[in-house]
Design an enzyme around this catalytic site. Structure first.
Site, PDB file in Angstrom:
ATOM      1  N   ARG A   2       0.857  -1.187   0.000  1.00 10.52           N
ATOM      2  CA  ARG A   2       0.000   0.000   0.000  1.00 10.52           C
ATOM      3  C   ARG A   2       0.895   1.241   0.000  1.00 10.52           C
ATOM      4  O   ARG A   2       2.007   1.214   0.518  1.00 10.52           O
ATOM      5  CB  ARG A   2      -0.875  -0.007   1.249  1.00 10.52           C
ATOM      6  CG  ARG A   2      -1.885  -1.119   1.264  1.00 10.52           C
ATOM      7  CD  ARG A   2      -2.596  -1.253   2.617  1.00 10.52           C
ATOM      8  NE  ARG A   2      -3.543  -2.341   2.569  1.00 10.52           N
ATOM      9  CZ  ARG A   2      -3.245  -3.604   2.884  1.00 10.52           C
ATOM     10  NH1 ARG A   2      -2.027  -3.910   3.303  1.00 10.52           N
ATOM     11  NH2 ARG A   2      -4.151  -4.551   2.794  1.00 10.52           N
ATOM     12  N   LYS A  45      -2.643  -2.132   8.114  1.00 13.54           N
ATOM     13  CA  LYS A  45      -4.104  -2.112   8.019  1.00 13.54           C
ATOM     14  C   LYS A  45      -4.754  -3.324   8.694  1.00 13.54           C
ATOM     15  O   LYS A  45      -5.835  -3.225   9.251  1.00 13.54           O
ATOM     16  CB  LYS A  45      -4.497  -2.034   6.546  1.00 13.54           C
ATOM     17  CG  LYS A  45      -5.958  -1.771   6.303  1.00 13.54           C
ATOM     18  CD  LYS A  45      -6.227  -1.548   4.834  1.00 13.54           C
ATOM     19  CE  LYS A  45      -7.702  -1.329   4.595  1.00 13.54           C
ATOM     20  NZ  LYS A  45      -7.987  -1.147   3.172  1.00 13.54           N
ATOM     21  N   HIS A 125      -2.969   3.741  -5.865  1.00  8.33           N
ATOM     22  CA  HIS A 125      -3.843   2.593  -5.613  1.00  8.33           C
ATOM     23  C   HIS A 125      -4.181   1.852  -6.914  1.00  8.33           C
ATOM     24  O   HIS A 125      -4.274   0.628  -6.924  1.00  8.33           O
ATOM     25  CB  HIS A 125      -5.121   3.027  -4.887  1.00  8.33           C
ATOM     26  CG  HIS A 125      -5.866   1.877  -4.306  1.00  8.33           C
ATOM     27  ND1 HIS A 125      -5.392   1.169  -3.228  1.00  8.33           N
ATOM     28  CD2 HIS A 125      -7.029   1.289  -4.670  1.00  8.33           C
ATOM     29  CE1 HIS A 125      -6.237   0.191  -2.933  1.00  8.33           C
ATOM     30  NE2 HIS A 125      -7.234   0.244  -3.795  1.00  8.33           N
ATOM     31  N   ARG A 128      -1.497  -0.484  -7.586  1.00 12.72           N
ATOM     32  CA  ARG A 128      -1.628  -1.688  -6.750  1.00 12.72           C
ATOM     33  C   ARG A 128      -2.551  -2.702  -7.420  1.00 12.72           C
ATOM     34  O   ARG A 128      -2.250  -3.898  -7.470  1.00 12.72           O
ATOM     35  CB  ARG A 128      -2.147  -1.257  -5.376  1.00 12.72           C
ATOM     36  CG  ARG A 128      -2.212  -2.324  -4.341  1.00 12.72           C
ATOM     37  CD  ARG A 128      -2.493  -1.690  -2.974  1.00 12.72           C
ATOM     38  NE  ARG A 128      -3.133  -2.616  -2.068  1.00 12.72           N
ATOM     39  CZ  ARG A 128      -2.503  -3.565  -1.410  1.00 12.72           C
ATOM     40  NH1 ARG A 128      -1.198  -3.724  -1.557  1.00 12.72           N
ATOM     41  NH2 ARG A 128      -3.151  -4.367  -0.605  1.00 12.72           N
ATOM     42  N   HIS A 151      -3.566  -9.068   2.105  1.00 12.66           N
ATOM     43  CA  HIS A 151      -5.011  -9.222   2.291  1.00 12.66           C
ATOM     44  C   HIS A 151      -5.316 -10.324   3.295  1.00 12.66           C
ATOM     45  O   HIS A 151      -4.687 -11.385   3.258  1.00 12.66           O
ATOM     46  CB  HIS A 151      -5.688  -9.562   0.959  1.00 12.66           C
ATOM     47  CG  HIS A 151      -5.682  -8.436  -0.023  1.00 12.66           C
ATOM     48  ND1 HIS A 151      -5.670  -8.621  -1.370  1.00 12.66           N
ATOM     49  CD2 HIS A 151      -5.696  -7.090   0.162  1.00 12.66           C
ATOM     50  CE1 HIS A 151      -5.675  -7.462  -1.987  1.00 12.66           C
ATOM     51  NE2 HIS A 151      -5.682  -6.507  -1.074  1.00 12.66           N
ATOM     52  N   TYR A 161      -9.212  -7.044  -6.488  1.00 11.56           N
ATOM     53  CA  TYR A 161      -7.958  -6.517  -7.025  1.00 11.56           C
ATOM     54  C   TYR A 161      -7.532  -7.128  -8.355  1.00 11.56           C
ATOM     55  O   TYR A 161      -6.692  -6.584  -9.039  1.00 11.56           O
ATOM     56  CB  TYR A 161      -6.832  -6.695  -6.003  1.00 11.56           C
ATOM     57  CG  TYR A 161      -6.838  -5.607  -4.975  1.00 11.56           C
ATOM     58  CD1 TYR A 161      -5.981  -4.523  -5.078  1.00 11.56           C
ATOM     59  CD2 TYR A 161      -7.724  -5.619  -3.917  1.00 11.56           C
ATOM     60  CE1 TYR A 161      -5.994  -3.501  -4.161  1.00 11.56           C
ATOM     61  CE2 TYR A 161      -7.748  -4.602  -2.981  1.00 11.56           C
ATOM     62  CZ  TYR A 161      -6.881  -3.549  -3.107  1.00 11.56           C
ATOM     63  OH  TYR A 161      -6.904  -2.533  -2.193  1.00 11.56           O
TER      64      TYR A 161
END
Length: 180
Positions: A2, A45, A125, A128, A151, A161
């Site tokens: 990220r 996160k 992003h 990503r 994740h 994604y």
């Protein structure tokens, strides 16, 4: 990784000999507050966001260039006890996601001024998502990709994604047909 994890990288997180990146925190920003524009360090996160990433040789070269060209501030910035941030702006302060989004906007705007074929809006992003999709198309194991992306759930990796076009699907069908 990220963008907030990238911004939070310090010298201690990068091992160029072992070719690893230790992702164990992120650098975020509260607008208009604090000595470094409201920057603060926080845990990743999620629990699965804490991970060690292997570096390819190209990534090692990129980090060596980042370190070689890093500004040398008079006073090394410290945010929540962390110091030695790899990514500093011209004023010697740690960069945050907002800074990188602004860099991307300026790059796209500059490109679009001189080219007929216009680039769409690009963000860190989006990069990503592109990385995840390209690795999936190259045949990377879904579990390895889930780990690299940080994740907690494989469905996030595969359903949110990973983006495939009809062309990608047709190529995959043709590839698998050869095994029949």
């Amino acid at each position: 990784m990220r963008i907030s994890e990238f911004c939070g990288l310090t010298f201690k997180d990068i091992d160029l000999t072992e070719k690893t990146i230790d992702i164990n925190h992120q650098l975020l920003r509260k607008p208009n507050s604090g000595p470094y524009g409201g920057a603060y360090v926080e845990a990743t996160k999620s629990k699965s966001g804490t991970r060690i990433l292997p570096m390819t040789d190209d990534v090692v070269v990129c980090f060596k260039n980042l370190l070689k060209n890093r500004p040398s501030p008079k006073i090394e910035p410290m945010v929540n006890g962390k110091t030695g941030f790899i990514n500093l702006n011209r004023r010697g302060k740690p960069t945050t996601a907002v800074d990188w989004q602004q860099y991307f906007v300026r790059i796209v705007r500059s490109y679009n001024k001189s080219h007929t074929l216009q680039l769409p809006q690009i963000t860190p992003h989006i990069c990503r998502h592109t990385y995840c999709s390209r690795q999936a198309r190259s045949g990377m194991s879904p579990k390895a990709l889930q780990y690299l992306m940080g994740h907690s759930n494989i469905s996030i990796t595969l359903n949110t994604y990973t983006h495939l076009s009809l062309e990608n699907i047709a190529e995959e069908v043709a590839r698998c047909q050869n095994f029949s």
